[in-house]
Design a protein around this motif. Sequence first.
Motif, PDB file in Angstrom:
ATOM      1  N   VAL A   1     -18.663-109.808   3.118  1.00 36.79           N
ATOM      2  CA  VAL A   1     -17.714-109.019   2.331  1.00 36.79           C
ATOM      3  C   VAL A   1     -18.023-107.556   2.598  1.00 36.79           C
ATOM      4  CG1 VAL A   1     -16.893-108.417   0.036  1.00 36.79           C
ATOM      5  CG2 VAL A   1     -17.508-110.784   0.549  1.00 36.79           C
ATOM      6  N   SER A   2     -17.088-106.846   3.221  1.00 38.28           N
ATOM      7  CA  SER A   2     -17.313-105.458   3.608  1.00 38.28           C
ATOM      8  C   SER A   2     -16.416-104.540   2.792  1.00 38.28           C
ATOM      9  CB  SER A   2     -17.031-105.266   5.102  1.00 38.28           C
ATOM     10  OG  SER A   2     -17.790-106.172   5.886  1.00 38.28           O
ATOM     11  N   ILE A   3     -17.006-103.484   2.234  1.00 39.36           N
ATOM     12  CA  ILE A   3     -16.245-102.495   1.488  1.00 39.36           C
ATOM     13  C   ILE A   3     -15.986-101.295   2.385  1.00 39.36           C
ATOM     14  CG2 ILE A   3     -16.176-101.006  -0.533  1.00 39.36           C
ATOM     15  CD1 ILE A   3     -16.071-103.972  -1.187  1.00 39.36           C
ATOM     16  N   ILE A   4     -14.720-100.986   2.587  1.00 34.18           N
ATOM     17  CA  ILE A   4     -14.320 -99.811   3.371  1.00 34.18           C
ATOM     18  C   ILE A   4     -13.982 -98.711   2.365  1.00 34.18           C
ATOM     19  CG2 ILE A   4     -12.715 -98.923   5.103  1.00 34.18           C
ATOM     20  CD1 ILE A   4     -12.288-101.836   6.000  1.00 34.18           C
ATOM     21  N   ALA A   5     -14.885 -97.757   2.234  1.00 32.15           N
ATOM     22  CA  ALA A   5     -14.776 -96.759   1.163  1.00 32.15           C
ATOM     23  C   ALA A   5     -13.567 -95.852   1.325  1.00 32.15           C
ATOM     24  CB  ALA A   5     -16.057 -95.930   1.103  1.00 32.15           C
ATOM     25  N   ASP A   6     -13.244 -95.484   2.547  1.00 31.87           N
ATOM     26  CA  ASP A   6     -12.145 -94.534   2.780  1.00 31.87           C
ATOM     27  C   ASP A   6     -11.265 -95.032   3.924  1.00 31.87           C
ATOM     28  OD1 ASP A   6     -10.545 -92.297   2.577  1.00 31.87           O
ATOM     29  OD2 ASP A   6     -11.864 -91.017   3.785  1.00 31.87           O
ATOM     30  N   PRO A   7     -10.445 -96.043   3.678  1.00 34.56           N
ATOM     31  CA  PRO A   7      -9.590 -96.574   4.747  1.00 34.56           C
ATOM     32  C   PRO A   7      -8.518 -95.571   5.136  1.00 34.56           C
ATOM     33  CG  PRO A   7      -8.993 -97.547   2.647  1.00 34.56           C
ATOM     34  CD  PRO A   7     -10.228 -96.748   2.396  1.00 34.56           C
ATOM     35  N   PRO A   8      -8.065 -95.621   6.386  1.00 31.02           N
ATOM     36  CA  PRO A   8      -7.004 -94.698   6.813  1.00 31.02           C
ATOM     37  C   PRO A   8      -5.715 -94.937   6.038  1.00 31.02           C
ATOM     38  CG  PRO A   8      -7.397 -96.397   8.477  1.00 31.02           C
ATOM     39  CD  PRO A   8      -8.494 -96.512   7.475  1.00 31.02           C
ATOM     40  N   LYS A   9      -4.979 -93.865   5.839  1.00 33.39           N
ATOM     41  CA  LYS A   9      -3.724 -93.932   5.081  1.00 33.39           C
ATOM     42  C   LYS A   9      -2.590 -93.340   5.908  1.00 33.39           C
ATOM     43  CE  LYS A   9      -6.093 -93.504   0.618  1.00 33.39           C
ATOM     44  NZ  LYS A   9      -7.441 -93.503   1.231  1.00 33.39           N
ATOM     45  N   GLY A  10      -1.380 -93.787   5.590  1.00 34.31           N
ATOM     46  CA  GLY A  10      -0.201 -93.267   6.262  1.00 34.31           C
ATOM     47  C   GLY A  10       0.307 -92.004   5.592  1.00 34.31           C
ATOM     48  N   ARG A  11       1.506 -91.613   5.932  1.00 37.59           N
ATOM     49  CA  ARG A  11       2.097 -90.411   5.356  1.00 37.59           C
ATOM     50  C   ARG A  11       2.313 -90.587   3.861  1.00 37.59           C
ATOM     51  NH1 ARG A  11       6.797 -88.544   9.700  1.00 37.59           N
ATOM     52  NH2 ARG A  11       5.353 -88.108  11.458  1.00 37.59           N
ATOM     53  N   GLY A  12       2.001 -89.547   3.123  1.00 44.59           N
ATOM     54  CA  GLY A  12       2.160 -89.610   1.678  1.00 44.59           C
ATOM     55  C   GLY A  12       1.172 -90.537   1.000  1.00 44.59           C
ATOM     56  N   GLY A  13       0.080 -90.873   1.697  1.00 43.92           N
ATOM     57  CA  GLY A  13      -0.924 -91.751   1.117  1.00 43.92           C
ATOM     58  C   GLY A  13      -0.552 -93.218   1.123  1.00 43.92           C
ATOM     59  N   LYS A  14       0.516 -93.582   1.831  1.00 43.22           N
ATOM     60  CA  LYS A  14       0.955 -94.975   1.865  1.00 43.22           C
ATOM     61  C   LYS A  14      -0.002 -95.834   2.696  1.00 43.22           C
ATOM     62  CE  LYS A  14       5.888 -93.997   1.256  1.00 43.22           C
ATOM     63  NZ  LYS A  14       7.248 -94.185   1.823  1.00 43.22           N
ATOM     64  N   ALA A  15       0.002 -97.122   2.385  1.00 49.69           N
ATOM     65  CA  ALA A  15      -0.856 -98.058   3.112  1.00 49.69           C
ATOM     66  C   ALA A  15      -0.397 -98.193   4.561  1.00 49.69           C
ATOM     67  CB  ALA A  15      -0.842 -99.422   2.428  1.00 49.69           C
ATOM     68  N   VAL A  16      -1.331 -98.462   5.438  1.00 51.18           N
ATOM     69  CA  VAL A  16      -1.019 -98.621   6.855  1.00 51.18           C
ATOM     70  C   VAL A  16      -1.090-100.100   7.225  1.00 51.18           C
ATOM     71  CG1 VAL A  16      -1.888 -96.339   7.441  1.00 51.18           C
ATOM     72  CG2 VAL A  16      -3.431 -98.311   7.536  1.00 51.18           C
ATOM     73  N   GLU A  17      -0.546-100.435   8.363  1.00 51.43           N
ATOM     74  CA  GLU A  17      -0.585-101.817   8.833  1.00 51.43           C
ATOM     75  C   GLU A  17      -2.012-102.196   9.227  1.00 51.43           C
ATOM     76  OE1 GLU A  17       1.533-104.707  12.183  1.00 51.43           O
ATOM     77  OE2 GLU A  17       1.576-102.531  12.424  1.00 51.43           O
ATOM     78  N   PHE A  18      -2.400-103.415   8.902  1.00 53.52           N
ATOM     79  CA  PHE A  18      -3.705-103.899   9.337  1.00 53.52           C
ATOM     80  C   PHE A  18      -3.528-105.197  10.111  1.00 53.52           C
ATOM     81  CE2 PHE A  18      -3.205-105.974   5.181  1.00 53.52           C
ATOM     82  CZ  PHE A  18      -3.555-107.291   5.472  1.00 53.52           C
ATOM     83  N   ARG A  19      -4.493-105.445  10.990  1.00 55.36           N
ATOM     84  CA  ARG A  19      -4.497-106.670  11.782  1.00 55.36           C
ATOM     85  C   ARG A  19      -5.899-107.247  11.816  1.00 55.36           C
ATOM     86  NH1 ARG A  19      -0.757-105.448  17.177  1.00 55.36           N
ATOM     87  NH2 ARG A  19       1.176-104.933  16.072  1.00 55.36           N
ATOM     88  N   PHE A  20      -5.972-108.580  11.729  1.00 51.51           N
ATOM     89  CA  PHE A  20      -7.239-109.286  11.826  1.00 51.51           C
ATOM     90  C   PHE A  20      -7.315-109.976  13.180  1.00 51.51           C
ATOM     91  CE2 PHE A  20      -8.069-109.389   7.131  1.00 51.51           C
ATOM     92  CZ  PHE A  20      -9.388-108.953   7.215  1.00 51.51           C
ATOM     93  N   PHE A  21      -8.479-109.846  13.829  1.00 52.48           N
ATOM     94  CA  PHE A  21      -8.722-110.515  15.096  1.00 52.48           C
ATOM     95  C   PHE A  21      -9.989-111.359  14.969  1.00 52.48           C
ATOM     96  CE2 PHE A  21      -6.406-106.655  15.979  1.00 52.48           C
ATOM     97  CZ  PHE A  21      -5.496-106.993  16.969  1.00 52.48           C
ATOM     98  N   TYR A  22     -10.020-112.507  15.652  1.00 51.37           N
ATOM     99  CA  TYR A  22     -11.217-113.338  15.683  1.00 51.37           C
ATOM    100  C   TYR A  22     -11.592-113.628  17.132  1.00 51.37           C
ATOM    101  CZ  TYR A  22      -8.121-117.313  16.684  1.00 51.37           C
ATOM    102  OH  TYR A  22      -7.198-118.152  17.247  1.00 51.37           O
ATOM    103  N   GLN A  23     -12.872-113.973  17.320  1.00 55.30           N
ATOM    104  CA  GLN A  23     -13.364-114.232  18.659  1.00 55.30           C
ATOM    105  C   GLN A  23     -13.256-115.712  19.006  1.00 55.30           C
ATOM    106  OE1 GLN A  23     -17.304-112.731  19.286  1.00 55.30           O
ATOM    107  NE2 GLN A  23     -16.787-110.641  18.681  1.00 55.30           N
ATOM    108  N   GLN A  24     -12.726-115.985  20.182  1.00 57.56           N
ATOM    109  CA  GLN A  24     -12.653-117.356  20.686  1.00 57.56           C
ATOM    110  C   GLN A  24     -12.854-117.327  22.185  1.00 57.56           C
ATOM    111  OE1 GLN A  24      -8.874-119.711  20.756  1.00 57.56           O
ATOM    112  NE2 GLN A  24      -9.999-121.088  19.408  1.00 57.56           N
TER     113      GLN A  24
END
Length: 213
Positions: A179-202
């Motif tokens: 469980v990882s806490i990201i203290a200051d994640p990047p934000k979009g314009r006006g402080g809006k949430a940005v798109e995130f993507r999850f990748f796994y190794q195979q």
Amino acid sequence: MCSRTFSAACASAFAMAAGLLPVHALDLDAPRPTPATWNLRLVSVTPELVHKEVFAHDPESGATAPLVPAELGNKLPRRGSSAVTRSGKLVFTTDRDRRSLQDPLLRLGEVTLQQESRTAIIVFAPVKDPAPGTKWAVAAVDDSPEHFSAGSMAAVNTSAVPVMLKLQDEKFESKPGAVSIIADPPKGRGGKAVEFRFFYQQNGELKISGAGV
């Protein structure tokens, strides 16, 4: 939205670690821990797992332990439900009766609470090859303001493989079960949430497992 957010990695291979009782738990003369009341908010990462009533059982308590039903849905509730545990371990089922602890159709999964804050977000995710009594992977996120402050983000890796969370151009790696806490994640314009993507190794390659905002 300035509230705390979380995301869960749902890779192709899921696993859940089983815990062992400490040695002193076998000592009948050792004093028993005092029961602690927790405030829990339950959330599922998949619409396949939603229930109007879920019960958190302490497997080491008696049958008279108070149980408060909690709703399990796909959205994180604003308010939590109370649960009492003496050992820190909780088993979640869909029935108030303690016999549901041994019923694979009613038992959802288990988690061990190790934080001292007495408040947590409980995340439920699918398991690819579940062990007996392990229908879903369950993870606990310390929900205290000191650990999970406003504006931060929690990345929960319930899989058995390393994953990478990508927020815009920033990358955050997470080990299995972490469980990882990201203290200051990047934000979009006006402080809006940005798109995130999850990748796994195979097989040494990164493959996308999920995305959202």
